[in-house]
Design a protein around this motif. Structure first.
Motif, short mmCIF file in Angstrom:
data_model
loop_
_atom_site.label_atom_id
_atom_site.label_comp_id
_atom_site.label_asym_id
_atom_site.label_seq_id
_atom_site.Cartn_x
_atom_site.Cartn_y
_atom_site.Cartn_z
N THR A 75 0.85 -1.19 0.00
CA THR A 75 0.00 0.00 0.00
C THR A 75 0.88 1.24 0.00
O THR A 75 1.85 1.32 0.77
N LYS A 77 0.41 5.88 -0.76
CA LYS A 77 -0.62 6.92 -0.73
C LYS A 77 -0.18 8.17 -1.49
O LYS A 77 1.00 8.51 -1.50
N LEU A 108 -4.07 4.86 -2.02
CA LEU A 108 -5.01 5.68 -1.25
C LEU A 108 -4.76 7.17 -1.49
O LEU A 108 -3.60 7.60 -1.56
N SER A 141 -8.02 7.74 2.51
CA SER A 141 -7.55 7.75 3.89
C SER A 141 -8.03 9.05 4.53
O SER A 141 -7.99 10.11 3.88
N ASN A 162 -11.09 2.73 3.56
CA ASN A 162 -10.82 4.06 4.13
C ASN A 162 -9.93 3.84 5.34
O ASN A 162 -10.33 3.17 6.30
#
Length: 275
Positions: A75, A77, A108, A141, A162
């Protein structure tokens, strides 16, 4: 023995490990060793972000792990100044290059930054990256219910996740209810409130009863609520301890006792005012 980490099926069918490893505030130079220790302990999900400045360190650990790419869940962001359609596409390419991977398992939007009002444009770019096979699951997020509703109203793609501040001191009941309504998985950052809740009597009592640490009790609470959780540590012993939470369970009255610790305790900024 390496623990078997349960997974949660996201709204697009992708499976995310329910317990992962976070690298917030870990300097890039220390990240490779920390992520390497986590992968050796049995973690398979690693959570980083462009703003953490340690995607390169994560990439080195992934490359050196000997693990197949398909066995890893990565992951990262999108940082706030990179919001907007074209900027998002560029930022994604930069992150993927630093991580040394062709695709990201979960990407995200880091914060809604509502005053900027660019998160819907960024989401359109993310939709394109999903269609191109560069992102397996897309999410957000720190989005509040109003941000989620506005995002979904203009898109066919519902966020899979989220990731929000969530721990016994800030249980986010309204937001978790919105996630349940919309089919969005709840992922907890700062799951231990940076240690701020670990001396609470309810937790220390439950921990003593189970012969566990208060941190292990909190992580177990998250798992039983159905949250995805990403504790962070750079200490190998703590990294292993945080993973050792699958061979005990909290009783209903213990879950209720922890529910009573909710007190709007934020360790980070409020999503409505961070711009």
């Amino acid at each position: 023995m390496t623990p078997v980490i349960p997974t949660i099926r996201l709204n697009n069918g992708v499976e995310i490990p329910q317990l992962g490893f976070g690298v917030f505030q870990v300097p890039d130079a220390e990240t490779t060793a920390a992520v390497g220790a986590a992968l050796e302990a049995g973690y398979r999900s690693i959570d980083t972000a462009a703003v953490y400045g340690n995607e390169t360190g994560v990439g080195r650990a992934l490359a050196g792990s000997g693990l197949a790419r398909g066995d890893l869940f990565v992951t990262t962001k999108l940082w706030n100044p990179d919001q907007g359609y074209d900027a998002t596409l560029r930022a994604f390419d930069t992150s993927a290059a630093k991580l040394g991977i062709d695709y990201v398992d979960l990407y995200l939007i880091h914060w809604p930054t509502p005053a900027r009002d660019l998160y819907r444009e960024s989401w359109k770019a993310i939709e394109r990256l999903v269609a191109d096979g560069r992102i397996r699951a897309a999410g957000v997020s720190n989005f509040q219910p109003a941000h989620l509703d506005r995002l979904i109203a203009g898109s066919d793609l519902v966020p899979a996740v989220n990731q929000v501040e969530l721990h016994p001191g800030l249980q986010q009941g309204e937001l978790r209810a919105a996630h349940a309504r919309l089919g969005i998985a709840t992922e907890a950052w700062s799951p231990l409130a940076q240690g701020a809740v670990l001396k609470d009597e309810a937790l220390t009592t439950i921990a003593a009863r189970h012969g566990r640490s208060p941190a292990q009790v909190v992580l177990r609470w998250h798992l039983q609520l159905g949250n995805v959780v990403i504790p962070k540590s750079v200490t190998p012993a703590r990294i292993r301890e945080n993973l050792d939470v699958f061979d005990f369970a909290l009783a209903d009255d213990e879950m209720t006792a922890i529910a009573g610790l909710d007190r709007d305790l934020r360790t980070g900024p409020h999503p409505d005012t961070l711009n």
